[in-house]
Design a protein around this motif. Structure first.
Motif, PDB file in Angstrom:
ATOM      1  N   THR A  32       0.624  -0.912  -0.290  1.00 20.43           N
ATOM      2  CA  THR A  32       0.028  -0.468   0.191  1.00 20.43           C
ATOM      3  C   THR A  32       1.028   1.375  -0.211  1.00 20.43           C
ATOM      4  N   ASN A  33       1.890   1.380  -0.357  1.00 18.27           N
ATOM      5  CA  ASN A  33       3.158   2.134  -0.031  1.00 18.27           C
ATOM      6  C   ASN A  33       4.296   2.262  -0.950  1.00 18.27           C
ATOM      7  N   LEU A  34       4.767   1.162  -0.669  1.00 15.45           N
ATOM      8  CA  LEU A  34       5.744   0.819  -2.072  1.00 15.45           C
ATOM      9  C   LEU A  34       5.163   0.922  -3.231  1.00 15.45           C
ATOM     10  N   VAL A  35       3.924   0.445  -3.255  1.00 14.18           N
ATOM     11  CA  VAL A  35       3.572   0.280  -4.645  1.00 14.18           C
ATOM     12  C   VAL A  35       3.497   2.392  -5.407  1.00 14.18           C
ATOM     13  N   ASP A  36       2.948   2.929  -4.162  1.00 19.58           N
ATOM     14  CA  ASP A  36       2.503   4.444  -5.030  1.00 19.58           C
ATOM     15  C   ASP A  36       3.714   5.321  -4.532  1.00 19.58           C
ATOM     16  N   LEU A  37       5.651   4.424  -3.957  1.00 16.42           N
ATOM     17  CA  LEU A  37       6.439   5.231  -4.552  1.00 16.42           C
ATOM     18  C   LEU A  37       7.226   4.521  -6.057  1.00 16.42           C
ATOM     19  N   MET A  38       7.104   3.650  -5.855  1.00 17.45           N
ATOM     20  CA  MET A  38       7.466   3.332  -7.410  1.00 17.45           C
ATOM     21  C   MET A  38       6.905   3.828  -8.301  1.00 17.45           C
ATOM     22  N   LYS A  39       5.911   3.806  -8.169  1.00 17.26           N
ATOM     23  CA  LYS A  39       4.901   4.787  -9.608  1.00 17.26           C
ATOM     24  C   LYS A  39       5.469   6.357  -9.451  1.00 17.26           C
ATOM     25  N   ARG A  40       5.939   6.666  -8.267  1.00 16.50           N
ATOM     26  CA  ARG A  40       6.602   8.294  -8.137  1.00 16.50           C
ATOM     27  C   ARG A  40       7.376   8.170  -8.550  1.00 16.50           C
ATOM     28  N   GLY A  41       8.591   7.246  -8.978  1.00 17.88           N
ATOM     29  CA  GLY A  41       9.266   7.413  -9.041  1.00 17.88           C
ATOM     30  C   GLY A  41      10.857   7.920  -7.790  1.00 17.88           C
ATOM     31  N   VAL A  42       9.975   7.220  -7.095  1.00 16.80           N
ATOM     32  CA  VAL A  42      10.224   7.840  -5.362  1.00 16.80           C
ATOM     33  C   VAL A  42      11.516   6.646  -5.226  1.00 16.80           C
ATOM     34  N   MET A  43      11.648   5.263  -5.493  1.00  9.30           N
ATOM     35  CA  MET A  43      12.405   4.233  -5.042  1.00  9.30           C
ATOM     36  C   MET A  43      11.833   3.581  -6.540  1.00  9.30           C
ATOM     37  N   SER A  44      13.237   2.425  -6.291  1.00  4.13           N
ATOM     38  CA  SER A  44      12.699   1.913  -8.171  1.00  4.13           C
ATOM     39  C   SER A  44      13.843   0.913  -7.385  1.00  4.13           C
ATOM     40  N   PRO A  45      13.682  -0.653  -6.693  1.00  4.33           N
ATOM     41  CA  PRO A  45      13.812  -1.813  -6.578  1.00  4.33           C
ATOM     42  C   PRO A  45      14.042  -2.303  -7.710  1.00  4.33           C
ATOM     43  N   GLN A  46      15.142  -3.347  -7.972  1.00  9.87           N
ATOM     44  CA  GLN A  46      15.306  -3.893  -9.511  1.00  9.87           C
ATOM     45  C   GLN A  46      14.547  -5.358  -9.275  1.00  9.87           C
ATOM     46  N   LYS A  47      14.509  -5.478  -7.503  1.00 11.32           N
ATOM     47  CA  LYS A  47      13.683  -7.218  -7.245  1.00 11.32           C
ATOM     48  C   LYS A  47      12.808  -6.440  -5.794  1.00 11.32           C
ATOM     49  N   LEU A  48      11.556  -7.365  -6.209  1.00  8.58           N
ATOM     50  CA  LEU A  48      10.487  -7.408  -5.210  1.00  8.58           C
ATOM     51  C   LEU A  48      10.633  -8.563  -4.790  1.00  8.58           C
ATOM     52  N   VAL A  49      10.000  -9.212  -3.294  1.00 12.86           N
ATOM     53  CA  VAL A  49      10.365 -10.623  -2.493  1.00 12.86           C
ATOM     54  C   VAL A  49       8.923 -10.358  -1.943  1.00 12.86           C
ATOM     55  N   ASP A  50       8.111 -10.797  -2.782  1.00  9.93           N
ATOM     56  CA  ASP A  50       6.494 -11.048  -2.246  1.00  9.93           C
ATOM     57  C   ASP A  50       6.834 -11.623  -1.135  1.00  9.93           C
ATOM     58  N   ILE A  51       6.550 -11.978   0.482  1.00  9.63           N
ATOM     59  CA  ILE A  51       6.927 -12.957   1.225  1.00  9.63           C
ATOM     60  C   ILE A  51       5.160 -12.978   2.022  1.00  9.63           C
ATOM     61  N   ASN A  52       4.034 -13.312   1.027  1.00 13.39           N
ATOM     62  CA  ASN A  52       2.690 -13.133   1.348  1.00 13.39           C
ATOM     63  C   ASN A  52       2.581 -14.713   1.851  1.00 13.39           C
ATOM     64  N   LYS A  53       3.370 -15.903   0.473  1.00 10.19           N
ATOM     65  CA  LYS A  53       3.483 -17.250   0.902  1.00 10.19           C
ATOM     66  C   LYS A  53       3.472 -17.745   2.656  1.00 10.19           C
ATOM     67  N   LEU A  54       5.004 -16.291   3.607  1.00 11.88           N
ATOM     68  CA  LEU A  54       4.948 -17.034   4.673  1.00 11.88           C
ATOM     69  C   LEU A  54       4.273 -17.255   5.766  1.00 11.88           C
ATOM     70  N   PRO A  55       4.213 -17.818   6.568  1.00  5.82           N
ATOM     71  CA  PRO A  55       2.895 -18.291   7.823  1.00  5.82           C
ATOM     72  C   PRO A  55       3.504 -16.654   8.545  1.00  5.82           C
ATOM     73  N   LEU A  56       3.171 -16.017   8.558  1.00  8.66           N
ATOM     74  CA  LEU A  56       3.216 -14.571   9.871  1.00  8.66           C
ATOM     75  C   LEU A  56       2.642 -14.114   9.714  1.00  8.66           C
TER      76      LEU A  56
END
Length: 327
Positions: A32-56
């Motif tokens: 909800t925050n990171l995607v907005d920052l990527m769209k605006r060019g504030v953050m530009s990670p070269q890799k996204l590690v999706d952790i939604n499959k972890l039991p947390l």
């Protein structure tokens, strides 16, 4: 938005390894925050590690307190029976944050890691030491009505936006993290950083570390609590200033107290001296007024946020009055 790699590990170690080996990578959960920052060019990670499959995502009793998994959604936490029974202040703070749709997506870990909503941070045409170290701080001489009155530096006067984090700071929570060098526990009040000379660093997490859970100790703050959020509109707005107040009362006398503020510093701002003053005093408006004066003693304003010097103590008094009346 730049192109990036996307991986979705199912094991915690694999997720940590993916980030530890790539300093440009970022964990993503609700986004909800990171995607907005990527769209605006504030953050530009070269890799996204999706952790939604972890039991947390569990919420359970643990070691004389409550353990909340980092992937538990803000909605799930705010509506959980254990949270409502044991930590109602946290539930109130979560319900004050964002919209229902965002709370459905946002996670506890992501909420803690959300970045400032300073306009100069989001505007890539403006100088911002947090976004680009050494470029300057546009807010210092700019429009700074949303900005800090505590703990700022000449490098950054931005504030942390999380409502949930203000409650967790007040409730003596502990952050559990896991990384390449093993597991560790960080007191919540030490998790976020003041800007100093390195405003680009929001937290004390090390490279590759993953938030796995938050522990909140059981305490007497189950009835007389209140989260007061002052904002410019009633729905989906970040706090101009907020106060998390929790009291343990015995026949009108304050046996223990917890106080923290949001919207006033680069991190949730715990009011330790005011808490100490309250203990043993009667729960009266005069007591609260004196506590508020102590809390605001070191506050300093900029050109456009001097209103916070008056709003701050008034909000502390009102939050304490509401907490007293809550039961």
């Amino acid at each position: 938005m730049n192109q990036f790699q996307y991986v979705r590990p199912t094991k915690q170690k694999a997720a940590i390894d993916a980030l530890a080996k790539d300093t440009s990578a970022q964990f993503i959960a609700g986004g909800t925050n990171l995607v907005d920052l990527m769209k605006r060019g504030v953050m530009s990670p070269q890799k996204l590690v999706d952790i939604n499959k972890l039991p947390l995502n569990k919420i359970e009793k643990e070691n004389g307190g409550l353990r909340i998994g980092a992937l538990a959604s803000n909605t799930a936490v705010s509506e959980d029976k254990l949270v409502l029974e044991k930590q109602p202040l946290l539930a109130q703070a979560l319900k004050a944050g964002a919209s229902a749709q965002l709370r459905n997506m946002a996670t506890v870990g992501g909420n803690m890691l959300q970045r400032t909503r300073c306009y100069y941070f989001y505007d890539t045409a403006m100088p911002c030491n947090k976004r680009e170290p050494g470029s300057g701080c546009g807010a210092l001489e700019g429009i700074n009505r949303m900005h800090a009155i505590f703990g700022f530096s000449d490098k950054c006067i931005a504030v942390h936006p999380s409502d949930m984090s203000v409650a967790l700071a007040a409730l003596d929570a502990t952050v559990l993290v896991s990384g390449p060098r093993g597991d560790r526990r960080i007191p919540f009040v030490e998790f976020h950083r003041l800007p100093g000379d390195t405003p680009q660093k929001d937290t004390n997490l090390e490279q590759g570390e993953l938030i796995t859970a938050v522990d909140i100790p059981d305490g007497p703050f189950t009835k007389n609590v209140h989260y007061l959020k002052v904002r410019e509109r009633a729905s989906y707005a970040f706090a101009l200033l907020s106060v998390a107040a929790a009291l343990h009362l015995d026949n009108g006398t304050i046996k223990d107290a917890r106080l923290a503020m949001g919207g006033v510093a680069h991190k949730p701002w715990r009011l330790n001296e005011a808490e100490k003053f309250l203990v043993g005093k009667p729960a009266t408006e005069e007591t609260f007024r004196q506590a508020a004066a102590i809390a605001m003693r070191d506050a300093k304003a900029f050109k456009h946020n001097a209103y916070k010097l008056k709003l701050g103590p008034n909000s502390i008094i009102q939050a304490l009055k509401n907490a007293t009346a809550a039961a």
